[in-house]
Scaffold this motif. Structure first.
Motif, PDB file in Angstrom:
ATOM      1  N   ARG A  65       0.844  -1.320  -0.003  1.00 54.09           N
ATOM      2  CA  ARG A  65       0.051   0.009   0.043  1.00 54.09           C
ATOM      3  C   ARG A  65       1.000   1.250   0.089  1.00 54.09           C
ATOM      4  O   ARG A  65       0.799   2.273   0.703  1.00 54.09           O
ATOM      5  CB  ARG A  65      -0.813  -0.018   1.203  1.00 54.09           C
TER       6      ARG A  65
ATOM      7  N   THR B  28      -6.995  -2.715  -1.483  1.00 50.52           N
ATOM      8  CA  THR B  28      -6.156  -1.487  -1.954  1.00 50.52           C
ATOM      9  C   THR B  28      -5.944  -1.718  -3.199  1.00 50.52           C
ATOM     10  O   THR B  28      -5.503  -2.766  -3.897  1.00 50.52           O
ATOM     11  CB  THR B  28      -4.924  -1.288  -1.108  1.00 50.52           C
TER      12      THR B  28
ATOM     13  N   TYR C 299      -3.531   5.727  -4.809  1.00 54.23           N
ATOM     14  CA  TYR C 299      -3.925   4.367  -3.803  1.00 54.23           C
ATOM     15  C   TYR C 299      -5.366   4.650  -3.383  1.00 54.23           C
ATOM     16  O   TYR C 299      -5.952   5.897  -3.072  1.00 54.23           O
ATOM     17  CB  TYR C 299      -3.114   4.447  -2.604  1.00 54.23           C
TER      18      TYR C 299
ATOM     19  N   SER D  81      -3.572  -4.011  -5.332  1.00 51.35           N
ATOM     20  CA  SER D  81      -2.387  -4.215  -5.053  1.00 51.35           C
ATOM     21  C   SER D  81      -2.195  -4.740  -3.625  1.00 51.35           C
ATOM     22  O   SER D  81      -1.223  -5.100  -3.084  1.00 51.35           O
ATOM     23  CB  SER D  81      -1.795  -2.627  -4.806  1.00 51.35           C
TER      24      SER D  81
ATOM     25  N   THR E 216      -7.857   2.751  -0.714  1.00 50.42           N
ATOM     26  CA  THR E 216      -8.209   1.488   0.402  1.00 50.42           C
ATOM     27  C   THR E 216      -9.577   1.372   0.687  1.00 50.42           C
ATOM     28  O   THR E 216     -10.158   2.429   1.178  1.00 50.42           O
ATOM     29  CB  THR E 216      -7.467   1.502   1.624  1.00 50.42           C
TER      30      THR E 216
ATOM     31  N   THR F 236       1.978   0.779   3.776  1.00 51.15           N
ATOM     32  CA  THR F 236       1.599  -0.525   3.747  1.00 51.15           C
ATOM     33  C   THR F 236       1.663  -1.248   5.205  1.00 51.15           C
ATOM     34  O   THR F 236       0.519  -2.271   5.586  1.00 51.15           O
ATOM     35  CB  THR F 236       2.847  -1.310   3.066  1.00 51.15           C
TER      36      THR F 236
END
Length: 353
Positions: A63, A337, A295, A349, A297, A67
């Motif tokens: 992430r 994510t 990104y 990812s 999530t 991450t």
């Protein structure tokens, strides 16, 4: 004529003197070499990548800089993103404890900085002392008939003086190498980033950002539709062991995890199917941008028929259905994510349970 007892006694004193002189010479030459060898000691270390889970279940993927951040889901367990260095937490109520000041190391002498020259100098000095001692003992041992009385009278007193001189010399050498040359090692245990002096290199490095700058990202309705489509496509490709489709939907890291899990299932002669996926709710937990990478999530809640079967059995045979229910849908919730480059196509990812 000298008696045999006197000759044996004199020869014993000469041999003893030679032995003590040789030991002192060896200590003068060997001690610097030993100290130099100890100064070159060190330790090393080594690197471990960790173990891989036996299936695609669990929290896997990357992430970006977040991450290993806590986001309410299960922490990432497998990732190609290296873990950041963890620092010891400090109490919020109590301030940082004062760090102990490091003990300064004493300035090494010339011989300490140059152990090879010290060994050569010790060898030359030992050779010179040995030459003087050996010459003195041998000259006192050589007597003729005319000077026999003088040699007998001077022999014991001169030998005792030489032994005393050698003992003092040896004690001085031992004191020098055990006390004078031993300097205290610097203690840096009290220096931490929190106690570093302002303006120092250590303090400046702690102020440097270790994570890339991130900005919030707005998720549109089109983005949510893309996430829903990816959920369906990925589950369908997984059920059909379709790596070509998975390659178009996930990052290379996630493709490696899915590929390994499918290979493990094939080795065990089983297949997992996730069919008739219906998305119930999608909650965007966080969305951000790191440079040119975006990104998002999202907490996904869906229903599907999730079951595992044996590929060696036919439907209806005993042992065909291994786990799950191939007729009744079950509810599932995971945190996925997604990432994309410069407003490109979203790819999966990371998956968190």
């Amino acid at each position: 004529m000298k008696s045999a007892y006197d000759l044996d006694r004199k020869e014993l004193l000469v041999n003893t003197t030679k032995l003590m002189a040789s030991c002192i010479v060896l200590s003068l030459i060997g001690a610097p070499a030993v100290s130099f060898a100890k100064a070159r000691g060190g330790s090393g270390g080594g690197y471990s990548s960790g173990s891989r889970s036996s299936s695609a279940s669990g929290s896997i993927g990357s992430r970006g800089s977040r991450t290993y951040d806590q986001n309410g889901a299960q922490p990432i367990q497998q990732s190609t993103t290296p873990k950041p260095a963890t620092a010891a937490p400090q109490s919020a109520a109590a301030g940082p404890a004062p760090a102990a000041q490091p003990t300064p190391a004493s300035q090494p002498s010339f011989l300490q900085r140059n152990p090879l020259l010290a060994g050569i100098a010790g060898g030359l000095a030992g050779s010179w002392i040995g030459h003087m001692l050996f010459g003195a003992t041998e000259s006192s041992a050589k007597t003729n008939e005319a000077g026999e009385a003088v040699g007998q009278a001077a022999g014991p007193s001169s030998s005792s003086g030489l032994l005393l001189f050698l003992m003092l010399l040896g004690a001085g050498a031992a004191y020098y190498f055990l006390k004078v040359r031993r300097s205290p090692a610097p203690d840096f245990s009290g220096i931490t980033r929190s106690s570093a002096v302002a303006g120092s290199l250590l303090a400046d490095s702690s102020a440097t950002a270790l994570r890339p700058a991130t900005t919030d990202l707005d998720i549109t309705t089109a983005d949510k539709a893309a996430f829903q489509q990816l959920l369906t496509d990925i589950q369908t490709a997984w059920s059909g062991q379709d790596l070509a489709t998975l390659r178009r939907c996930v990052t290379p890291e996630m493709l490696a995890y899915f590929s390994a899990a499918l290979a493990e299932n094939a080795s065990q002669e089983i297949e997992n199917h996730v069919e008739d996926v219906v998305l119930g709710r999608a909650d965007v937990r966080e969305a951000w941008t790191e440079g040119a990478t975006q990104y998002a999530t999202v907490g996904l809640h869906w229903s599907a028929r999730d079951y595992t079967v044996s590929i060696m059995k036919q439907r209806g045979e005993p042992g065909y259905l291994i786990e799950g229910n191939d007729e009744k849908p079950a509810e599932s919730s995971e945190v996925w994510t997604f990432m994309r480059f410069q407003d490109g196509k979203w790819l999966l990812s990371a998956i968190q349970q």
